[in-house]
Design a protein around this motif. Sequence first.
Motif, short mmCIF file in Angstrom:
data_model
loop_
_atom_site.label_atom_id
_atom_site.label_comp_id
_atom_site.label_asym_id
_atom_site.label_seq_id
_atom_site.Cartn_x
_atom_site.Cartn_y
_atom_site.Cartn_z
N SER A 1 4.09 5.51 -5.63
CA SER A 1 4.01 5.47 -7.09
C SER A 1 2.96 6.47 -7.60
N SER A 2 1.83 6.52 -6.92
CA SER A 2 0.76 7.44 -7.31
C SER A 2 1.21 8.90 -7.17
N LEU A 3 1.92 9.21 -6.10
CA LEU A 3 2.41 10.57 -5.90
C LEU A 3 3.36 10.98 -7.02
N LEU A 4 4.16 10.06 -7.48
CA LEU A 4 5.08 10.35 -8.59
C LEU A 4 4.31 10.43 -9.91
N GLU B 1 0.83 -1.20 0.00
CA GLU B 1 0.00 0.00 0.00
C GLU B 1 0.87 1.26 0.00
N ALA B 2 1.94 1.25 0.79
CA ALA B 2 2.87 2.38 0.81
C ALA B 2 3.52 2.56 -0.56
N ALA B 3 3.92 1.46 -1.17
CA ALA B 3 4.55 1.53 -2.51
C ALA B 3 3.55 2.08 -3.53
N PHE B 4 2.29 1.70 -3.40
CA PHE B 4 1.27 2.21 -4.32
C PHE B 4 1.09 3.72 -4.15
#
Length: 141
Positions: A15-18, A9-12
Amino acid sequence: MDKVRLQREAAFIRSSLLDQGYLDEQFIQLEELQDNDNPNFVEEVVTLFYTDSARLIYNIDQALLSNPTDFTKLDDYMHQFKGSCSSIGAKKVKNECNGFGEYCEAQNYDGCFRTFQQIKQEYINLKKKLETYFQLLKEAA
């Protein structure tokens, strides 16, 4: 929630923020500086950014209230704020700052005011998203 799910979830979120343009490669570079000796490095840098930028936002708010408006001072404050945004990779907030400078140069108070409201909104949005991200990272550790 199990750690693997929290990590995903943190990785998602990251990734979304980028992908959504909230953050840029500068944020990735900060993450690369983080290591086992300083596992909270990025969060600490971001926290310092929010502490320092609160002062700059206050200064800009006060300068917008002054009469007559000192557009040079406003532009100087915004330049400092934009530099702080760049240092953590706050791309969307930094990009919003560009229009503010143009309005200062044109001595357009309404443009400065409207743009600053948008900057503050993007700033708050990013802060909330990063708080969620860092909280997930802590829970996943």
